[in-house]
Motif scaffolding. Structure first.
Motif, PDB file in Angstrom:
ATOM      1  N   LEU A 136      33.096  42.669  39.568  1.00  0.00           N
ATOM      2  CA  LEU A 136      32.677  42.488  40.954  1.00  0.00           C
ATOM      3  C   LEU A 136      32.127  41.088  41.202  1.00  0.00           C
ATOM      4  O   LEU A 136      32.434  40.450  42.214  1.00  0.00           O
ATOM      5  CB  LEU A 136      31.638  43.541  41.327  1.00  0.00           C
ATOM      6  CG  LEU A 136      32.164  44.975  41.437  1.00  0.00           C
ATOM      7  CD1 LEU A 136      31.010  45.942  41.652  1.00  0.00           C
ATOM      8  CD2 LEU A 136      33.177  45.085  42.549  1.00  0.00           C
ATOM      9  N   VAL A 137      31.328  40.594  40.280  1.00  0.00           N
ATOM     10  CA  VAL A 137      30.774  39.240  40.420  1.00  0.00           C
ATOM     11  C   VAL A 137      31.906  38.217  40.412  1.00  0.00           C
ATOM     12  O   VAL A 137      31.926  37.272  41.208  1.00  0.00           O
ATOM     13  CB  VAL A 137      29.739  38.945  39.302  1.00  0.00           C
ATOM     14  CG1 VAL A 137      29.390  37.470  39.250  1.00  0.00           C
ATOM     15  CG2 VAL A 137      28.497  39.785  39.526  1.00  0.00           C
ATOM     16  N   ALA A 178      35.285  34.368  43.245  1.00  0.00           N
ATOM     17  CA  ALA A 178      36.622  33.890  43.620  1.00  0.00           C
ATOM     18  C   ALA A 178      36.773  33.850  45.131  1.00  0.00           C
ATOM     19  O   ALA A 178      37.352  32.916  45.695  1.00  0.00           O
ATOM     20  CB  ALA A 178      37.698  34.782  42.993  1.00  0.00           C
ATOM     21  N   GLY A 179      36.238  34.857  45.813  1.00  0.00           N
ATOM     22  CA  GLY A 179      36.292  34.873  47.270  1.00  0.00           C
ATOM     23  C   GLY A 179      35.529  33.727  47.875  1.00  0.00           C
ATOM     24  O   GLY A 179      35.981  33.097  48.848  1.00  0.00           O
ATOM     25  N   LEU A 180      34.364  33.417  47.314  1.00  0.00           N
ATOM     26  CA  LEU A 180      33.576  32.289  47.822  1.00  0.00           C
ATOM     27  C   LEU A 180      34.298  30.970  47.606  1.00  0.00           C
ATOM     28  O   LEU A 180      34.249  30.078  48.449  1.00  0.00           O
ATOM     29  CB  LEU A 180      32.203  32.262  47.169  1.00  0.00           C
ATOM     30  CG  LEU A 180      31.239  33.383  47.594  1.00  0.00           C
ATOM     31  CD1 LEU A 180      29.961  33.321  46.752  1.00  0.00           C
ATOM     32  CD2 LEU A 180      30.909  33.267  49.071  1.00  0.00           C
ATOM     33  N   THR A 198      35.297  28.408  50.672  1.00  0.00           N
ATOM     34  CA  THR A 198      34.753  27.045  50.742  1.00  0.00           C
ATOM     35  C   THR A 198      35.860  25.991  50.645  1.00  0.00           C
ATOM     36  O   THR A 198      35.682  24.884  51.112  1.00  0.00           O
ATOM     37  CB  THR A 198      33.731  26.791  49.624  1.00  0.00           C
ATOM     38  OG1 THR A 198      34.330  27.048  48.361  1.00  0.00           O
ATOM     39  CG2 THR A 198      32.512  27.684  49.814  1.00  0.00           C
ATOM     40  N   HIS A 199      37.010  26.314  50.072  1.00  0.00           N
ATOM     41  CA  HIS A 199      38.098  25.346  49.933  1.00  0.00           C
ATOM     42  C   HIS A 199      39.174  25.535  50.994  1.00  0.00           C
ATOM     43  O   HIS A 199      40.187  24.854  50.967  1.00  0.00           O
ATOM     44  CB  HIS A 199      38.706  25.441  48.537  1.00  0.00           C
ATOM     45  CG  HIS A 199      37.828  24.864  47.489  1.00  0.00           C
ATOM     46  ND1 HIS A 199      36.791  25.583  46.915  1.00  0.00           N
ATOM     47  CD2 HIS A 199      37.796  23.645  46.903  1.00  0.00           C
ATOM     48  CE1 HIS A 199      36.184  24.821  46.026  1.00  0.00           C
ATOM     49  NE2 HIS A 199      36.763  23.637  45.997  1.00  0.00           N
TER      50      HIS A 199
END
Length: 82
Positions: free
Chosen positions: A68-69, A74-76, A80-81
């Motif tokens: 989950l972390v 990966a989603g963050l 951000t990119h």
């Protein structure tokens, strides 16, 4: 055709029991409220396996947490990119 040749009284629905011999069903019925089984059926299964230790559960929980972390990280990175 079933190979189960048990004899005795069996619940057949609508609050009724019906008697079965090794040869098949008879025409004998009686109300289910008179039913007192000689033994439990279906036969009791083997006892449930012993619970795993807390360490095994903790390891599985830690693995789920890490997945989950990683998914959140990966989603963050994608947000951000983008």
């Amino acid at each position: 055709m079933s190979t189960d040749m048990r004899t005795g009284w069996f619940y057949v629905g609508n609050g009724q029991l019906r008697y079965r011999t090794a040869a098949g069903w008879t025409d004998d019925y009686k109300p289910a409220d008179y039913y007192q089984p000689d033994e439990a059926y279906p036969p009791r299964s083997a006892p449930a396996p012993a619970r795993r230790s807390f360490a095994g559960s903790a390891t599985a929980g830690l693995a789920v947490l890490l997945v989950l972390v990683g998914a959140v990280a990966a989603g963050l990175l994608l947000v951000t990119h983008a």
